[in-house]
Design a protein around this motif. Structure first.
Motif, PDB file in Angstrom:
ATOM      1  N   LEU A 141       0.832  -1.207   0.000  1.00 28.85           N
ATOM      2  CA  LEU A 141       0.000   0.000   0.000  1.00 28.85           C
ATOM      3  C   LEU A 141       0.862   1.252   0.000  1.00 28.85           C
ATOM      4  CD1 LEU A 141      -2.669  -0.990   2.685  1.00 28.85           C
ATOM      5  CD2 LEU A 141      -2.916  -1.062   0.193  1.00 28.85           C
ATOM      6  N   SER A 142       0.259   2.363  -0.356  1.00 24.87           N
ATOM      7  CA  SER A 142       0.944   3.657  -0.289  1.00 24.87           C
ATOM      8  C   SER A 142       1.243   3.987   1.184  1.00 24.87           C
ATOM      9  CB  SER A 142       0.055   4.752  -0.880  1.00 24.87           C
ATOM     10  OG  SER A 142      -1.059   4.979  -0.021  1.00 24.87           O
ATOM     11  N   PRO A 143       2.213   4.856   1.426  1.00 25.93           N
ATOM     12  CA  PRO A 143       2.505   5.253   2.817  1.00 25.93           C
ATOM     13  C   PRO A 143       1.274   5.810   3.544  1.00 25.93           C
ATOM     14  CG  PRO A 143       4.280   5.977   1.379  1.00 25.93           C
ATOM     15  CD  PRO A 143       3.185   5.431   0.490  1.00 25.93           C
ATOM     16  N   ASP A 144       0.426   6.545   2.838  1.00 29.62           N
ATOM     17  CA  ASP A 144      -0.781   7.098   3.468  1.00 29.62           C
ATOM     18  C   ASP A 144      -1.723   5.991   3.930  1.00 29.62           C
ATOM     19  OD1 ASP A 144       0.055   9.717   3.112  1.00 29.62           O
ATOM     20  OD2 ASP A 144      -1.095  10.015   1.264  1.00 29.62           O
ATOM     21  N   LEU A 145      -1.917   4.974   3.089  1.00 30.37           N
ATOM     22  CA  LEU A 145      -2.796   3.870   3.465  1.00 30.37           C
ATOM     23  C   LEU A 145      -2.158   2.982   4.528  1.00 30.37           C
ATOM     24  CD1 LEU A 145      -4.526   2.846   0.099  1.00 30.37           C
ATOM     25  CD2 LEU A 145      -5.429   4.228   1.978  1.00 30.37           C
ATOM     26  N   GLN A 146      -0.821   2.918   4.549  1.00 37.39           N
ATOM     27  CA  GLN A 146      -0.149   2.191   5.627  1.00 37.39           C
ATOM     28  C   GLN A 146      -0.388   2.897   6.959  1.00 37.39           C
ATOM     29  OE1 GLN A 146       3.972   1.155   4.835  1.00 37.39           O
ATOM     30  NE2 GLN A 146       3.474   0.489   2.758  1.00 37.39           N
ATOM     31  N   GLY A 147      -0.392   4.225   6.935  1.00 37.45           N
ATOM     32  CA  GLY A 147      -0.723   4.992   8.140  1.00 37.45           C
ATOM     33  C   GLY A 147      -2.163   4.746   8.558  1.00 37.45           C
ATOM     34  N   ALA A 148      -3.060   4.659   7.579  1.00 38.54           N
ATOM     35  CA  ALA A 148      -4.469   4.365   7.870  1.00 38.54           C
ATOM     36  C   ALA A 148      -4.609   2.972   8.465  1.00 38.54           C
ATOM     37  CB  ALA A 148      -5.305   4.487   6.591  1.00 38.54           C
ATOM     38  N   PHE A 149      -3.785   2.024   8.002  1.00 38.63           N
ATOM     39  CA  PHE A 149      -3.797   0.673   8.572  1.00 38.63           C
ATOM     40  C   PHE A 149      -3.480   0.728  10.065  1.00 38.63           C
ATOM     41  CE2 PHE A 149      -0.795  -2.659   9.949  1.00 38.63           C
ATOM     42  CZ  PHE A 149      -1.687  -3.707  10.088  1.00 38.63           C
ATOM     43  N   ARG A 150      -2.435   1.465  10.431  1.00 43.01           N
ATOM     44  CA  ARG A 150      -2.063   1.579  11.852  1.00 43.01           C
ATOM     45  C   ARG A 150      -3.192   2.221  12.662  1.00 43.01           C
ATOM     46  NH1 ARG A 150       2.691   2.456   9.110  1.00 43.01           N
ATOM     47  NH2 ARG A 150       2.505   4.712   9.118  1.00 43.01           N
ATOM     48  N   LEU A 151      -3.829   3.232  12.102  1.00 45.13           N
ATOM     49  CA  LEU A 151      -4.947   3.900  12.767  1.00 45.13           C
ATOM     50  C   LEU A 151      -6.128   2.943  12.968  1.00 45.13           C
ATOM     51  CD1 LEU A 151      -6.133   6.765  13.655  1.00 45.13           C
ATOM     52  CD2 LEU A 151      -7.158   6.775  11.392  1.00 45.13           C
ATOM     53  N   LEU A 152      -6.520   2.237  11.926  1.00 46.69           N
ATOM     54  CA  LEU A 152      -7.662   1.317  12.010  1.00 46.69           C
ATOM     55  C   LEU A 152      -7.344   0.110  12.885  1.00 46.69           C
ATOM     56  CD1 LEU A 152      -8.931   1.438   8.321  1.00 46.69           C
ATOM     57  CD2 LEU A 152      -9.946   2.535  10.337  1.00 46.69           C
ATOM     58  N   LYS A 153      -6.091  -0.306  12.892  1.00 48.15           N
ATOM     59  CA  LYS A 153      -5.691  -1.408  13.778  1.00 48.15           C
ATOM     60  C   LYS A 153      -5.818  -0.950  15.228  1.00 48.15           C
ATOM     61  CE  LYS A 153      -2.083  -4.778  14.598  1.00 48.15           C
ATOM     62  NZ  LYS A 153      -0.685  -5.106  14.422  1.00 48.15           N
ATOM     63  N   GLY A 154      -5.421   0.291  15.498  1.00 49.01           N
ATOM     64  CA  GLY A 154      -5.577   0.868  16.834  1.00 49.01           C
ATOM     65  C   GLY A 154      -7.037   1.000  17.234  1.00 49.01           C
ATOM     66  N   ARG A 155      -7.893   1.229  16.261  1.00 46.44           N
ATOM     67  CA  ARG A 155      -9.336   1.329  16.516  1.00 46.44           C
ATOM     68  C   ARG A 155      -9.996  -0.054  16.562  1.00 46.44           C
ATOM     69  NH1 ARG A 155     -12.142   6.227  13.127  1.00 46.44           N
ATOM     70  NH2 ARG A 155     -13.907   5.550  14.409  1.00 46.44           N
ATOM     71  N   LYS A 156      -9.195  -1.085  16.359  1.00 49.37           N
ATOM     72  CA  LYS A 156      -9.653  -2.480  16.421  1.00 49.37           C
ATOM     73  C   LYS A 156     -10.766  -2.765  15.399  1.00 49.37           C
ATOM     74  CE  LYS A 156      -8.380  -3.135  21.293  1.00 49.37           C
ATOM     75  NZ  LYS A 156      -7.195  -2.417  21.198  1.00 49.37           N
ATOM     76  N   LEU A 157     -10.560  -2.250  14.173  1.00 50.19           N
ATOM     77  CA  LEU A 157     -11.544  -2.447  13.115  1.00 50.19           C
ATOM     78  C   LEU A 157     -11.092  -3.460  12.071  1.00 50.19           C
ATOM     79  CD1 LEU A 157     -12.742   1.223  12.513  1.00 50.19           C
ATOM     80  CD2 LEU A 157     -13.689  -0.519  14.030  1.00 50.19           C
TER      81      LEU A 157
END
Length: 195
Positions: A141-157
């Motif tokens: 994924l792009s760096p932006d979507l990799q950042g979104a992955f970390r965010l959504l993982k933190g949100r347990k989604l």
């Protein structure tokens, strides 16, 4: 397969179970007939809550949509009712709507007020992608979507599998192997042995 193939491609092309393909690949590697390149990958997929948000939108998106249809400002109680959020998701939506700077809450008056345009964020883009693809390799994924992955993982989604490996096999050696006879030929006056 263009000289190289992932385990997934070999499984798809051969119709064999993944365990059979991997056992064969490892056996061929031991005999120096193929080369296996391994790399660690993180594969992500939405969990049940993430799937729910893929259909309805994140709590903050549901709230901001209700706020936009209410003219950009309205009592929080009206927004909650209009967004049809369950009680346990209200604090989540309210927190994220403010964190994303989409709206502010005038706490004394209990009024929610739009701050600016509520553009679709990388987190929502990743949820949409995961909804369409079912699972994605994070490292691709792009760096932006990799950042979104970390965010959504933190949100347990979402769920992530860090143990999955991709193996590429040198297809040229497999082609050479396919040229060999399946059984040792029986020829009179000749003994043939295979190691």
């Amino acid at each position: 397969l263009g000289g190289k193939a992932s385990a997934g491609e070999l499984i798809k092309q051969s119709g064999l179970p993944d365990a059979a393909v991997m056992r064969s690949a490892l056996t061929l590697k031991e005999k120096n007939l193929v080369q296996i390149n391994e790399k660690r990958q993180t594969v992500a997929r939405l969990n049940a809550e993430g799937n729910m948000y893929a259909k309805k939108g994140l709590p903050e998106r549901q709230m901001v949509n209700a706020l936009e249809t209410s003219g950009g400002h309205a009592p929080l109680t009206q927004i909650v009712e209009k967004s049809n959020l369950k009680k346990q998701f209200i604090p989540i939506g309210l927190g994220w709507i403010q964190r994303k700077k989409w709206a502010t809450l005038e706490s004394k008056a209990g009024i929610l007020r739009m701050q600016g345009k509520a553009d679709v964020g990388n987190d929502e883009e990743l949820i949409k992608l995961l909804d369409e693809e079912e699972e994605v390799v994070i490292e691709e994924l792009s760096p932006d979507l990799q950042g979104a992955f970390r965010l959504l993982k933190g949100r347990k989604l979402l769920e992530a599998d860090n143990a999955r490996k991709t193996k590429e096999l040198d297809d040229a050696r497999l082609v050479q192997l396919s040229m060999l006879p399946k059984h040792i030929p029986l020829l009179p006056h000749l003994d043939i042995a295979v190691e």
